[in-house]
Design an enzyme around this catalytic site. Structure first.
Site, PDB file in Angstrom:
ATOM      1  N   HIS A   1       0.826  -1.213   0.000  1.00 42.99           N
ATOM      2  CA  HIS A   1       0.000   0.000   0.000  1.00 42.99           C
ATOM      3  C   HIS A   1       0.857   1.258   0.000  1.00 42.99           C
ATOM      4  CE1 HIS A   1      -4.162  -1.391   0.107  1.00 42.99           C
ATOM      5  NE2 HIS A   1      -3.715  -2.431   0.789  1.00 42.99           N
TER       6      HIS A   1
ATOM      7  N   ASP B   1       1.912  -4.247  -9.480  1.00 42.27           N
ATOM      8  CA  ASP B   1       1.685  -5.595  -9.989  1.00 42.27           C
ATOM      9  C   ASP B   1       2.064  -5.697 -11.469  1.00 42.27           C
ATOM     10  OD1 ASP B   1       0.629  -5.828  -7.461  1.00 42.27           O
ATOM     11  OD2 ASP B   1      -1.457  -5.753  -8.126  1.00 42.27           O
TER      12      ASP B   1
ATOM     13  N   LEU C   1      -2.566 -12.835  -5.704  1.00 34.85           N
ATOM     14  CA  LEU C   1      -1.271 -13.046  -6.359  1.00 34.85           C
ATOM     15  C   LEU C   1      -1.249 -12.395  -7.744  1.00 34.85           C
ATOM     16  CD1 LEU C   1      -0.655 -16.760  -5.275  1.00 34.85           C
ATOM     17  CD2 LEU C   1       0.165 -14.670  -4.172  1.00 34.85           C
ATOM     18  N   SER C   2      -2.158 -11.453  -7.962  1.00 37.10           N
ATOM     19  CA  SER C   2      -2.168 -10.624  -9.170  1.00 37.10           C
ATOM     20  C   SER C   2      -2.492 -11.376 -10.447  1.00 37.10           C
ATOM     21  CB  SER C   2      -0.830  -9.898  -9.352  1.00 37.10           C
ATOM     22  OG  SER C   2      -0.760  -8.862  -8.452  1.00 37.10           O
ATOM     23  N   SER C   3      -3.542 -12.184 -10.394  1.00 39.73           N
ATOM     24  CA  SER C   3      -3.954 -12.870 -11.622  1.00 39.73           C
ATOM     25  C   SER C   3      -4.410 -11.866 -12.672  1.00 39.73           C
ATOM     26  CB  SER C   3      -5.074 -13.875 -11.317  1.00 39.73           C
ATOM     27  OG  SER C   3      -6.153 -13.226 -10.688  1.00 39.73           O
ATOM     28  N   SER C   4      -5.019 -10.764 -12.254  1.00 40.39           N
ATOM     29  CA  SER C   4      -5.501  -9.816 -13.273  1.00 40.39           C
ATOM     30  C   SER C   4      -4.342  -9.092 -13.943  1.00 40.39           C
ATOM     31  CB  SER C   4      -6.520  -8.838 -12.679  1.00 40.39           C
ATOM     32  OG  SER C   4      -6.045  -8.294 -11.483  1.00 40.39           O
TER      33      SER C   4
ATOM     34  N   ALA D   1      -6.568 -15.011  -4.982  1.00 41.01           N
ATOM     35  CA  ALA D   1      -5.620 -15.334  -3.908  1.00 41.01           C
ATOM     36  C   ALA D   1      -4.697 -14.160  -3.604  1.00 41.01           C
ATOM     37  CB  ALA D   1      -4.806 -16.562  -4.283  1.00 41.01           C
TER      38      ALA D   1
ATOM     39  N   GLU E   1      -6.546  -1.099 -15.965  1.00 43.45           N
ATOM     40  CA  GLU E   1      -7.175  -1.530 -14.716  1.00 43.45           C
ATOM     41  C   GLU E   1      -7.929  -0.358 -14.054  1.00 43.45           C
ATOM     42  OE1 GLU E   1      -5.463  -4.636 -12.877  1.00 43.45           O
ATOM     43  OE2 GLU E   1      -6.776  -4.518 -11.137  1.00 43.45           O
TER      44      GLU E   1
ATOM     45  N   ASP F   1       2.515   1.906  -3.302  1.00 48.17           N
ATOM     46  CA  ASP F   1       2.808   2.208  -4.721  1.00 48.17           C
ATOM     47  C   ASP F   1       2.030   3.431  -5.198  1.00 48.17           C
ATOM     48  OD1 ASP F   1       0.398   0.728  -4.733  1.00 48.17           O
ATOM     49  OD2 ASP F   1       0.935  -0.468  -6.498  1.00 48.17           O
TER      50      ASP F   1
HETATM   51  C1  GLA Z   1      -2.992  -4.461  -4.885  1.00 50.49           C
HETATM   52  C2  GLA Z   1      -2.780  -3.391  -5.960  1.00 50.49           C
HETATM   53  C3  GLA Z   1      -1.337  -2.858  -5.949  1.00 50.49           C
HETATM   54  C4  GLA Z   1      -0.911  -2.454  -4.541  1.00 50.49           C
HETATM   55  C5  GLA Z   1      -1.246  -3.561  -3.543  1.00 50.49           C
HETATM   56  C6  GLA Z   1      -0.957  -3.138  -2.132  1.00 50.49           C
HETATM   57  O1  GLA Z   1      -2.245  -5.593  -5.202  1.00 50.49           O
HETATM   58  O2  GLA Z   1      -3.050  -3.932  -7.234  1.00 50.49           O
HETATM   59  O3  GLA Z   1      -1.231  -1.776  -6.845  1.00 50.49           O
HETATM   60  O4  GLA Z   1      -1.468  -1.229  -4.170  1.00 50.49           O
HETATM   61  O5  GLA Z   1      -2.606  -3.958  -3.624  1.00 50.49           O
HETATM   62  O6  GLA Z   1       0.406  -2.948  -1.952  1.00 50.49           O
END
Ligand code: GLA
Length: 379
Positions: free
Chosen positions: A35, A172, A122-125, A120, A160, A37
């Site tokens: 939190h 991400d 883990l940034s699937s999107s 989960a 996004e 970025d």
């Molecule tokens: C999500 C957002 C990121 C970042 C994190 C928290 O993954 O996609 O941009 O803000 O939360 O660090």
């Protein structure tokens, strides 16, 4: 089979014949710098082996056909994309086409498969966005060196934010496109500058254990946006462009705003500490820094959850060197830095704690720092 092989098979099944190419992009785990970025901060994510793969064949008639195992077939036109009128999962792919706005892109058949678990944290999107971005950029002959990738990552973030409508930062997408195997990525979210920081836990007999709490995280339920607004409001009240410029938050009168801002400022400091430890080859001293990050996310930023706290506390009690929630929070995954020989015992302790509290059964995987997005149908 890998996501890359799967997407080729799906392509042949859905469209017949071969694609022009296959590209893949990884999910991520953020070691530290959560939190921050969207506050121009520093973060230290790593890519993971799990990937989303797309197979793409260009069309010339303005039609984009999107297919994915498990999600509804979606056919749109390049004009629909320009009008931002694409619903559901396909918005992540179409949004990238919209954000790139390449005049020489006139449609495509595209299949998607993934082994990045959805929901989960883990940034699937981001993995989907980045695989599509690299595919479209390469097919249109654009720069895909590091500078080109930084630009592609920004386009994915715009997709996004402005197409899908989720107000995330850019971490991400930057890690998914710019990661290097065997390294974490120190990302300066103000300048876009990066440094690849060697990170090889196995060489130190350590493991990074990712604990998926199986409680789906939701970025769209308003909490994430609320935190982002609070961080921006704190910067405004302090008279600075972003909290990156701040060391002392005591001038903030509102106690909640002050705690939110304190998280951001202290977390950026912890990223610096973590990088110093890794540069010195002192990976174990990352442990207490991870613990402090979790405390700050739980108490000051208030984005943890019962499931995440249970996993983090149980992992630590069972001997993890440090543990914390990762990603946006409110569910999703936690990570624990463990002695390699203690992974089993720590996983068992996390399972027992979840069962005792009546929480969903967590899932486990150890991760190693993987490479960024790439074309995967060529040697
Ligand atoms: C999500 C957002 C990121 C970042 C994190 C928290 O993954 O996609 O941009 O803000 O939360 O660090």
């Amino acid at each position: 089979m890998s996501a890359c092989a799967d997407t080729r098979t799906l392509f042949a099944h859905c469209f017949g014949g071969s694609p022009d190419g296959v590209w893949c992009a990884p999910g991520r785990v953020n070691l530290i710098g959560e939190h921050v970025d969207y506050a121009d901060g520093l973060c230290l994510p790593m890519a993971i082996e799990q990937r989303t793969a797309v197979a793409v064949r260009r069309r010339a008639d303005g039609v984009v056909r999107l297919r994915s195992a498990g999600f509804a077939d979606t056919d749109v036109t390049v004009a629909d994309v320009a009008a931002r009128a694409v619903p559901g999962w396909a918005a992540y792919a179409a949004g990238v086409v919209w954000a790139l706005a390449l005049p020489d892109f006139a449609g495509a058949d595209l299949t998607v498969t993934s082994d990045v678990p959805v929901g989960a944290g883990l940034s699937s999107s981001a993995a989907l966005e980045c695989a599509v971005a690299l595919a479209v950029a390469e097919l249109c002959g654009r720069d895909t060196g590091d500078a080109g990738r930084a630009t592609l990552a920004s386009a994915c973030t715009r997709a996004e934010n402005d197409f899908v409508g989720v107000p995330t930062g850019s971490m991400d997408q930057q890690i998914s496109l710019r990661a290097r195997a065997g390294h974490a990525l120190l990302l300066d979210c103000r300048t876009g500058g990066i440094r690849h920081v060697p990170f090889d836990p196995a060489a130190h007999d350590l493991a990074v254990l990712v604990i998926d709490t199986a409680a789906p995280h939701r970025l769209v339920d308003g909490q994430y946006a609320q935190r982002r607004r609070a961080v921006e409001e704190a910067a405004r009240q302090l008279g600075v462009a972003s909290l990156r410029d701040v060391e002392d938050v005591s001038a903030l009168r509102d106690p909640i705003l002050r705690r939110r801002a304190r998280h951001v400022v202290t977390e950026i400091g912890r990223v610096r500490e973590a990088v110093t430890a890794l540069d010195a080859g002192d990976v174990r001293s990352l442990g207490p820094v991870l613990d402090a990050s979790h405390r700050s996310l739980r108490e000051d930023f208030e984005v943890s959850s019962v499931e995440l706290d249970s996993a983090v506390d149980a992992a630590r009690d069972a001997g993890a060197l440090g543990a914390r929630m990762v990603g946006g929070g409110f569910g999703g995954s936690a990570l624990a830095l463990c002695e390699a020989g203690a992974v089993e015992q720590i996983s068992r302790a996390v399972l027992t704690a979840a069962a005792r509290r009546g929480l969903p059964r967590p899932r486990f995987r150890t991760v190693t720092p993987a490479a960024g997005a790439r074309r995967c149908d060529r040697p």
